[in-house]
Write a protein that holds these residues in place. Structure first.
Motif, PDB file in Angstrom:
ATOM      1  N   LEU A 190      32.134  49.616  35.357  1.00 64.09           N
ATOM      2  CA  LEU A 190      30.988  49.704  34.449  1.00 64.09           C
ATOM      3  C   LEU A 190      29.692  49.836  35.242  1.00 64.09           C
ATOM      4  O   LEU A 190      29.581  49.344  36.354  1.00 64.09           O
ATOM      5  N   ALA A 191      28.719  50.482  34.664  1.00 63.67           N
ATOM      6  CA  ALA A 191      27.411  50.628  35.301  1.00 63.67           C
ATOM      7  C   ALA A 191      26.537  49.428  34.949  1.00 63.67           C
ATOM      8  O   ALA A 191      26.602  48.898  33.845  1.00 63.67           O
ATOM      9  N   THR A 192      25.734  49.025  35.920  1.00 63.80           N
ATOM     10  CA  THR A 192      24.771  47.954  35.689  1.00 63.80           C
ATOM     11  C   THR A 192      23.366  48.548  35.674  1.00 63.80           C
ATOM     12  O   THR A 192      23.172  49.708  36.022  1.00 63.80           O
ATOM     13  N   LYS A 193      22.386  47.740  35.302  1.00 64.20           N
ATOM     14  CA  LYS A 193      21.005  48.226  35.311  1.00 64.20           C
ATOM     15  C   LYS A 193      20.602  48.659  36.714  1.00 64.20           C
ATOM     16  O   LYS A 193      19.925  49.668  36.880  1.00 64.20           O
ATOM     17  N   TYR A 204      34.228  32.355  29.410  1.00 67.35           N
ATOM     18  CA  TYR A 204      35.158  33.134  30.231  1.00 67.35           C
ATOM     19  C   TYR A 204      34.513  34.431  30.696  1.00 67.35           C
ATOM     20  O   TYR A 204      34.572  34.782  31.877  1.00 67.35           O
ATOM     21  N   VAL A 205      33.869  35.133  29.788  1.00 65.05           N
ATOM     22  CA  VAL A 205      33.214  36.398  30.129  1.00 65.05           C
ATOM     23  C   VAL A 205      32.095  36.149  31.139  1.00 65.05           C
ATOM     24  O   VAL A 205      31.943  36.902  32.100  1.00 65.05           O
ATOM     25  N   ASP A 206      31.318  35.103  30.945  1.00 63.03           N
ATOM     26  CA  ASP A 206      30.249  34.779  31.885  1.00 63.03           C
ATOM     27  C   ASP A 206      30.801  34.531  33.286  1.00 63.03           C
ATOM     28  O   ASP A 206      30.230  34.998  34.272  1.00 63.03           O
ATOM     29  N   LYS A 242      31.392  39.648  36.802  1.00 62.75           N
ATOM     30  CA  LYS A 242      31.376  40.463  38.018  1.00 62.75           C
ATOM     31  C   LYS A 242      32.698  41.219  38.183  1.00 62.75           C
ATOM     32  O   LYS A 242      32.714  42.408  38.489  1.00 62.75           O
ATOM     33  N   TYR A 243      33.792  40.530  37.956  1.00 64.37           N
ATOM     34  CA  TYR A 243      35.104  41.156  38.121  1.00 64.37           C
ATOM     35  C   TYR A 243      35.405  42.160  37.014  1.00 64.37           C
ATOM     36  O   TYR A 243      36.055  43.174  37.249  1.00 64.37           O
ATOM     37  N   ILE A 244      34.928  41.880  35.811  1.00 64.43           N
ATOM     38  CA  ILE A 244      35.109  42.811  34.689  1.00 64.43           C
ATOM     39  C   ILE A 244      34.358  44.114  34.971  1.00 64.43           C
ATOM     40  O   ILE A 244      34.889  45.206  34.781  1.00 64.43           O
TER      41      ILE A 244
END
Length: 70
Positions: free
Chosen positions: A22-25, A8-10, A14-16
């Motif tokens: 949240l910040a990404t690399k 589910y998280v995978d 993107k939506y989470i």
């Protein structure tokens, strides 16, 4: 249960990230380059601020002189 949550998280990652802001690399890499660019602009902006302040002082002096003539 764990595999279900992981799947589910995978699927929703993107939506989470968007929903929780949240910040990404990639964001962090961009942030550091943007910060470096801004730091390089500081001396130029300080010089502009000083020049603008001097011009404003001159304009205020001229305005006061013109008011005194009226």
């Amino acid at each position: 249960m764990n595999s279900y949550l992981n799947a589910y998280v995978d699927r929703r990652m993107k939506y989470i990230v968007e929903e929780w802001d949240l910040a990404t690399k990639a964001d962090l890499v961009e942030f550091t380059s943007r910060l470096a660019a801004l730091e390089q602009e500081i001396p130029r902006l300080k010089a502009f601020d000083q020049a603008a302040s001097e011009k404003l002082t001159g304009l205020e002096t001229r305005a006061a002189e013109l008011k005194g003539r009226i």
